[in-house]
Design an enzyme around this catalytic site. Structure first.
Site: not given
Ligand code: GLN
Length: 244
Positions: A94, A193
């Site tokens: 992610c 994730h």
């Molecule tokens: N901040 C990133 C997004 O929103 C990744 C989010 C996450 O790792 N869940 O795209």
């Protein structure tokens, strides 16, 4: 045999308790009598790429990503490149996945990534891409399914590199092109994730075998384990993805 894991930003990049994936790798090694070593690598820390077989970076909110991105380039970029070229396994999830690419653009700001793979992420208008997801993946010449959960605002588009898999259910990289994640050499990036590995034990074993091959020069045949619970978790995740 010994697997040496490097945990990148374990305190900052761990939004859905992604560190559980490390525990799962540890147990699967120990159940088989394989030694397992975890080295934490936080802000300011440098590492020697030859000392680690599997590099892991979890997910993070935009603010966590902003907090680590500069340090990632300054103190870890050269070692990450060398580790990838040297055949170490890399798993980034992610927010960690987004940081492997060239950049992450959001609200008039651009977070520069590691540039390890040719991909870009942009926060475009539209809802966050959230929900159960299932993808078809072929890592070892035999198509398999990864089932999990995604939650991201960024939309990732791949340049000259291959996706990890094809979306069966869910959104994937951008909700449009039907692809999920990235795969290049022994590097894997994915939006799946939380407990990705406990729900997909075959991927954990693929990473363990790749890491052991990096350390010992030969890909081992891993002893099978009783995966009754893991298989049940996989089926439940897949059922959730089918229902949407
Ligand atoms: N901040 C990133 C997004 O929103 C990744 C989010 C996450 O790792 N869940 O795209």
């Amino acid at each position: 045999m010994k697997l040496r894991l490097l945990s990148l930003y374990p305190d900052q990049m761990n939004i859905y308790a992604d560190r559980g994936n490390i525990l799962f790798l540890q147990h699967r090694c120990e159940w088989r009598g394989i030694d397992f070593e975890v080295t934490r690598c936080g802000p300011g820390d440098r590492f020697d790429p030859g000392d680690h077989d599997l590099l892991y970076m979890g997910g993070g909110q935009d603010r966590d990503q902003k907090a680590v991105a500069g340090d990632l380039i300054e103190s870890k970029q050269a070692s990450m490149r060398a580790a990838k070229e040297g055949g170490a396994a890399i798993l980034a999830v992610c927010g960690g996945y987004q940081l492997l690419g060239e950049s992450y653009e959001l609200e008039g700001e651009t977070i520069e990534g590691l540039g390890l793979v040719d991909l870009k992420t942009v926060r475009e208008p539209g809802p966050r891409l959230i929900g159960p997801v299932a993808i078809e993946v072929d890592l070892d010449g035999e198509p398999k399914v990864l089932a999990g959960f995604e939650n991201h605002g960024g939309r990732t588009r791949l340049g000259n590199c291959s996706p990890l898999g094809k979306v069966i259910h869910g959104h994937g990289n951008n909700g449009e092109d039907g692809f999920e994640g990235v795969r290049e050499d022994n590097l894997i990036g994915t939006y799946l994730h939380g407990p990705l590995l406990p729900k997909n034990a075959w991927l954990a074993d693929h990473l363990i075998a790749t890491g052991l091959e990096h350390h010992h020069g030969e890909r081992p045949e891993l002893e099978p384990l009783d995966d009754g619970l893991e298989d049940a978790a996989h089926r439940a995740a897949l059922t959730a993805a089918r229902k949407g």
